[in-house]
Design an enzyme around this catalytic site. Structure first.
Site, PDB file in Angstrom:
ATOM      1  N   LYS A 117     -11.977   1.001   4.020  1.00  0.00           N
ATOM      2  CA  LYS A 117     -11.307   2.285   3.783  1.00  0.00           C
ATOM      3  C   LYS A 117     -11.680   3.316   4.836  1.00  0.00           C
ATOM      4  O   LYS A 117     -10.871   4.168   5.181  1.00  0.00           O
ATOM      5  CB  LYS A 117     -11.629   2.796   2.380  1.00  0.00           C
ATOM      6  CG  LYS A 117     -10.886   1.996   1.320  1.00  0.00           C
ATOM      7  CD  LYS A 117     -11.144   2.521  -0.062  1.00  0.00           C
ATOM      8  CE  LYS A 117     -10.435   1.648  -1.095  1.00  0.00           C
ATOM      9  NZ  LYS A 117     -10.834   1.978  -2.457  1.00  0.00           N
ATOM     10  N   LYS A 197      -0.384  -9.945   1.450  1.00  0.00           N
ATOM     11  CA  LYS A 197      -0.458  -9.862   0.000  1.00  0.00           C
ATOM     12  C   LYS A 197       0.587  -8.869  -0.512  1.00  0.00           C
ATOM     13  O   LYS A 197       0.829  -7.842   0.129  1.00  0.00           O
ATOM     14  CB  LYS A 197      -1.873  -9.374  -0.355  1.00  0.00           C
ATOM     15  CG  LYS A 197      -2.205  -9.344  -1.819  1.00  0.00           C
ATOM     16  CD  LYS A 197      -3.668  -8.937  -1.993  1.00  0.00           C
ATOM     17  CE  LYS A 197      -3.875  -8.347  -3.375  1.00  0.00           C
ATOM     18  NZ  LYS A 197      -5.237  -7.872  -3.596  1.00  0.00           N
ATOM     19  N   LYS A 200       2.391  -2.344  -2.768  1.00  0.00           N
ATOM     20  CA  LYS A 200       3.314  -1.228  -2.653  1.00  0.00           C
ATOM     21  C   LYS A 200       3.187  -0.575  -1.289  1.00  0.00           C
ATOM     22  O   LYS A 200       4.178  -0.163  -0.700  1.00  0.00           O
ATOM     23  CB  LYS A 200       3.047  -0.218  -3.765  1.00  0.00           C
ATOM     24  CG  LYS A 200       3.337  -0.815  -5.130  1.00  0.00           C
ATOM     25  CD  LYS A 200       3.551   0.218  -6.180  1.00  0.00           C
ATOM     26  CE  LYS A 200       4.998   0.641  -6.259  1.00  0.00           C
ATOM     27  NZ  LYS A 200       5.243   1.526  -7.426  1.00  0.00           N
TER      28      LYS A 200
END
Ligand code: TRP
Length: 328
Positions: A117, A197, A200
């Site tokens: 992240k 994968k 959204k």
């Protein structure tokens, strides 16, 4: 804990991402539904976690509501499971603080999701991003979860939770249960691009309760076996994500694969068939979602009752933890 005779508990959390896709369903929701009978279940929308990377305040609540409506459509039953929003049980932030006081920074810096992240959001490597797994540990420990259904990417967080428990116990005595991860038996579901994968953020997904024409159109654009150029070429089901998706919906998927291998069927046929099976499989959930949407205030009511129940458990745990660390 005093209530050692209680039913085993399951807890999981999901960031509010709005409508669910079929990857969410097979990877998580199906397990949530299965586990609600055997366990005392807690399913939590982790809106506080979302704030570590979320940018648009106006989208947060609509995303919570749309996700919970899909949870209910998928078969999570508010009579069986406690469905709630993380931030409505503020005890979790207090427990997060108490746990953070015994959690070494070096443990958190090692967590793979922190590194990922930080690379994805280099302009916002905030304090909470480092503490993210401590807040997750607080979710799990506050509700005394025995089992935590999660994706493989969360195993490091579960291991860290157990380490936090052991260290805490070493200092303050036994209070918590050591939770165990439960992985889904569904293989990783790839998106319509066939290489990533389903997610959204990559916009490569099939919505769980989408309308039939939308699902047909999306699957029509899916990538298939890239080595198959002409209709007469033999197909390679191992390389074709549409063929892989058939495994989830079709007991006869081997026959479909054989049709591809022998070039008896083309990619377009296989996609059309997949679309119809996806639509049929999720039809009852699409209907339930429509019923839920037609009942104003229903989802909000579920979340209110959920928060009340969750807070009872949370207050009880937090009181014990506070006493153990010496707060009066
Ligand atoms: N970190 C999890 C994810 O990104 C979400 C989460 C937060 C969670 N708290 C949890 C999962 C507690 C399981 C249990 O998917």
């Amino acid at each position: 804990m005093s209530d050692s005779a209680r039913r085993p508990r399951v807890l999981s959390g999901m960031q509010p991402t709005g409508r669910m896709h079929i990857g969410h369903y097979f990877g998580a929701l199906r397990n949530f539904v299965r586990m609600q009978d055997e366990f005392e279940a807690f399913y939590c929308v982790v809106d506080l976690h979302a704030l570590t990377t979320f940018e648009n305040p106006a989208e947060l609540w609509p995303n919570v509501m749309a996700m919970v409506a899909d949870w209910l459509a998928a078969g999570i039953d508010p009579e069986k499971a406690t469905i709630f929003v993380q931030s409505r049980v503020p005890e979790v932030t207090e427990l997060h603080w108490l746990l953070s006081c015994t959690t070494p920074i070096s443990w958190l810096e090692r967590v793979p999701t922190f590194k990922e992240k930080s690379e994805q959001h280099p302009d916002n490597v905030n304090y909470a991003l480092l503490g993210y797994p401590v807040l997750q540990a607080a979710d799990i420990l506050l509700y005394g979860a025995d089992k935590v259904p999660v994706g493989e990417d969360q195993l490091a967080h579960l291991e860290l939770t157990r380490e936090i428990v052991r260290r805490f116990h070493h200092r303050f005595g036994p209070i918590f249960r050591e939770p165990a991860a439960v992985l889904t038996d569904t293989p990783r579901i790839m998106g319509l691009d066939g290489v990533n994968k389903m997610s959204k953020s990559r916009d490569n997904y099939i919505p769980m309760t989408g309308d039939p024409d939308q699902i047909r159109a999306l699957i029509g654009q899916a990538f298939t076996d890239q080595t198959r150029v002409y209709r007469r070429d033999p197909g390679h089901p191992e390389l074709c994500n549409v063929c892989q998706l058939h495994r989830l919906f079709s007991a006869d998927y081997e026959a479909i694969w054989e049709g591809e291998r022998s070039a008896a069927t083309g990619c377009v046929d296989t996609k059309k068939l997949l679309a119809e099976r996806v639509i049929a499989h999720f039809e009852p959930m699409r209907r339930r979602r429509q019923e839920i949407d037609a009942r104003p205030g229903y989802v909000e009511g579920v979340l209110e009752r959920g928060a009340e129940r969750a807070r009872e458990v949370a207050r009880d745990t937090l009181a014990q933890v506070k006493a153990a660390v010496g707060l009066r």
